[in-house]
Design an enzyme around this catalytic site. Structure first.
Site, PDB file in Angstrom:
ATOM      1  N   CYS A   1     -12.151  32.187 -14.371  1.00 40.17           N
ATOM      2  CA  CYS A   1     -11.105  31.174 -14.530  1.00 40.17           C
ATOM      3  C   CYS A   1     -11.297  30.384 -15.818  1.00 40.17           C
ATOM      4  O   CYS A   1     -10.338  29.781 -16.326  1.00 40.17           O
ATOM      5  CB  CYS A   1     -11.058  30.243 -13.322  1.00 40.17           C
ATOM      6  SG  CYS A   1     -12.599  29.381 -12.986  1.00 40.17           S
TER       7      CYS A   1
ATOM      8  N   GLN B   1     -19.201  27.136  -7.025  1.00 42.24           N
ATOM      9  CA  GLN B   1     -20.618  27.445  -7.239  1.00 42.24           C
ATOM     10  C   GLN B   1     -21.533  26.360  -6.675  1.00 42.24           C
ATOM     11  O   GLN B   1     -22.611  26.655  -6.164  1.00 42.24           O
ATOM     12  CB  GLN B   1     -20.880  27.647  -8.733  1.00 42.24           C
ATOM     13  CG  GLN B   1     -22.296  28.116  -9.044  1.00 42.24           C
ATOM     14  CD  GLN B   1     -22.490  28.443 -10.507  1.00 42.24           C
ATOM     15  OE1 GLN B   1     -21.557  28.896 -11.179  1.00 42.24           O
ATOM     16  NE2 GLN B   1     -23.676  28.215 -11.023  1.00 42.24           N
TER      17      GLN B   1
ATOM     18  N   CYS C   1     -13.610  32.293  -6.971  1.00 38.80           N
ATOM     19  CA  CYS C   1     -13.329  30.871  -7.137  1.00 38.80           C
ATOM     20  C   CYS C   1     -12.160  30.492  -6.228  1.00 38.80           C
ATOM     21  O   CYS C   1     -11.102  31.122  -6.275  1.00 38.80           O
ATOM     22  CB  CYS C   1     -12.993  30.589  -8.597  1.00 38.80           C
ATOM     23  SG  CYS C   1     -12.187  29.012  -8.893  1.00 38.80           S
ATOM     24  N   GLU C   2     -12.347  29.468  -5.412  1.00 35.48           N
ATOM     25  CA  GLU C   2     -11.295  29.098  -4.468  1.00 35.48           C
ATOM     26  C   GLU C   2     -10.119  28.390  -5.139  1.00 35.48           C
ATOM     27  O   GLU C   2      -9.079  28.212  -4.520  1.00 35.48           O
ATOM     28  CB  GLU C   2     -11.862  28.226  -3.350  1.00 35.48           C
ATOM     29  CG  GLU C   2     -12.333  26.854  -3.783  1.00 35.48           C
ATOM     30  CD  GLU C   2     -12.913  26.051  -2.616  1.00 35.48           C
ATOM     31  OE1 GLU C   2     -12.744  24.829  -2.634  1.00 35.48           O
ATOM     32  OE2 GLU C   2     -13.521  26.644  -1.708  1.00 35.48           O
ATOM     33  N   HIS C   3     -10.276  27.992  -6.389  1.00 37.83           N
ATOM     34  CA  HIS C   3      -9.196  27.282  -7.076  1.00 37.83           C
ATOM     35  C   HIS C   3      -8.159  28.222  -7.685  1.00 37.83           C
ATOM     36  O   HIS C   3      -6.979  27.882  -7.756  1.00 37.83           O
ATOM     37  CB  HIS C   3      -9.766  26.383  -8.175  1.00 37.83           C
ATOM     38  CG  HIS C   3     -10.688  25.328  -7.647  1.00 37.83           C
ATOM     39  ND1 HIS C   3     -11.795  24.878  -8.343  1.00 37.83           N
ATOM     40  CD2 HIS C   3     -10.676  24.654  -6.466  1.00 37.83           C
ATOM     41  CE1 HIS C   3     -12.410  23.955  -7.626  1.00 37.83           C
ATOM     42  NE2 HIS C   3     -11.762  23.806  -6.489  1.00 37.83           N
ATOM     43  N   HIS C   4      -8.609  29.407  -8.147  1.00 32.41           N
ATOM     44  CA  HIS C   4      -7.689  30.337  -8.807  1.00 32.41           C
ATOM     45  C   HIS C   4      -7.753  31.750  -8.244  1.00 32.41           C
ATOM     46  O   HIS C   4      -7.041  32.628  -8.718  1.00 32.41           O
ATOM     47  CB  HIS C   4      -7.985  30.385 -10.309  1.00 32.41           C
ATOM     48  CG  HIS C   4      -7.874  29.052 -10.990  1.00 32.41           C
ATOM     49  ND1 HIS C   4      -8.968  28.250 -11.278  1.00 32.41           N
ATOM     50  CD2 HIS C   4      -6.778  28.371 -11.410  1.00 32.41           C
ATOM     51  CE1 HIS C   4      -8.559  27.142 -11.851  1.00 32.41           C
ATOM     52  NE2 HIS C   4      -7.246  27.184 -11.956  1.00 32.41           N
TER      53      HIS C   4
ATOM     54  N   HIS D   1     -17.563  32.351 -15.086  1.00 29.86           N
ATOM     55  CA  HIS D   1     -16.361  32.157 -14.280  1.00 29.86           C
ATOM     56  C   HIS D   1     -15.141  32.695 -15.014  1.00 29.86           C
ATOM     57  O   HIS D   1     -14.826  32.243 -16.126  1.00 29.86           O
ATOM     58  CB  HIS D   1     -16.166  30.667 -13.986  1.00 29.86           C
ATOM     59  CG  HIS D   1     -17.197  30.107 -13.050  1.00 29.86           C
ATOM     60  ND1 HIS D   1     -16.896  29.696 -11.764  1.00 29.86           N
ATOM     61  CD2 HIS D   1     -18.530  29.909 -13.200  1.00 29.86           C
ATOM     62  CE1 HIS D   1     -18.001  29.252 -11.182  1.00 29.86           C
ATOM     63  NE2 HIS D   1     -19.007  29.370 -12.028  1.00 29.86           N
TER      64      HIS D   1
END
Length: 198
Positions: free
Chosen positions: A158, A128, A87-90, A156
């Site tokens: 996250c 995703q 995941c590019e956010h976390h 996920h």
């Protein structure tokens, strides 16, 4: 070379990343020089390069390497393809399965290339939704079939380890082109990927 083996391993990149990981460990209040953590920055640097090796791969070249002229125009499905991404956010993993179908229009592709395409895009920093669309578009652009369908189901970390901490939630994304825009064709695909034929 194993299928999932890191294709390139740059020592300079490893050195840079390991320095950053050492700083992160220190920033968390740990001692990067203690026995258990002494080699962790280098291990993490190498792992991160493996997790993101998709940036050095070309999905369209992979597909073109095994395209064959064939007079077959029925649905081809490869389902339950394992995928792992970040995941590019976390920078936490998400993982699950992808189901891909296409309806050929003059060309088929070697079946092993479909999982390879998924590997190209999943081994990048991702969301995703984008992953689903990138897989779809690369197959549509390269094979130019009558239609492509992609469904991805993932868990996920996250969501599971932080935030709402819901361990059983599954995120499903889908994308369709061409013939799969038809409700009848789409429903046939969805029925086949949820049925057990073996």
């Amino acid at each position: 070379m194993q299928p999932n083996e890191l294709l390139t391993h740059e020592e300079e990149t490893t050195d840079v990343l390991s320095g950053h990981f050492s700083e992160i460990i220190s920033g968390l209040g740990e001692d990067p020089n203690r026995d258990g953590l002494l080699k962790t920055p280098v291990r993490a640097a190498k792992a991160m390069q493996f997790f993101t090796q998709g940036y050095d791969m070309d999905a369209e070249n992979i597909l073109r390497s095994a395209m064959f002229a064939e007079d077959y125009s029925e649905m081809v499905i490869v389902k339950d393809i394992e995928l792992y991404s970040l995941c590019e956010h976390h920078l936490l993993p998400f993982f699950g399965k992808a189901h891909v179908a296409y309806i050929p229009d003059g060309y088929i592709v070697g079946l092993s290339k479909i999982p390879r395409v998924i590997e190209v895009f999943s081994r990048r920093l991702q969301v995703q939704e984008r992953l689903t669309d990138q897989i779809l578009q690369s197959i549509q652009k390269t094979l130019n079939p009558l239609g492509v369908a992609v469904v991805i189901e993932c868990q996920h970390m996250c969501m599971m380890m932080r935030g709402v901490q819901k361990q059983s939630s599954v995120t499903t994304t889908s994308a369709f082109t061409g013939a799969f825009k038809s409700e009848r064709t789409r429903n046939e695909f969805l029925k086949l990927i949820t049925s057990s034929l073996h």
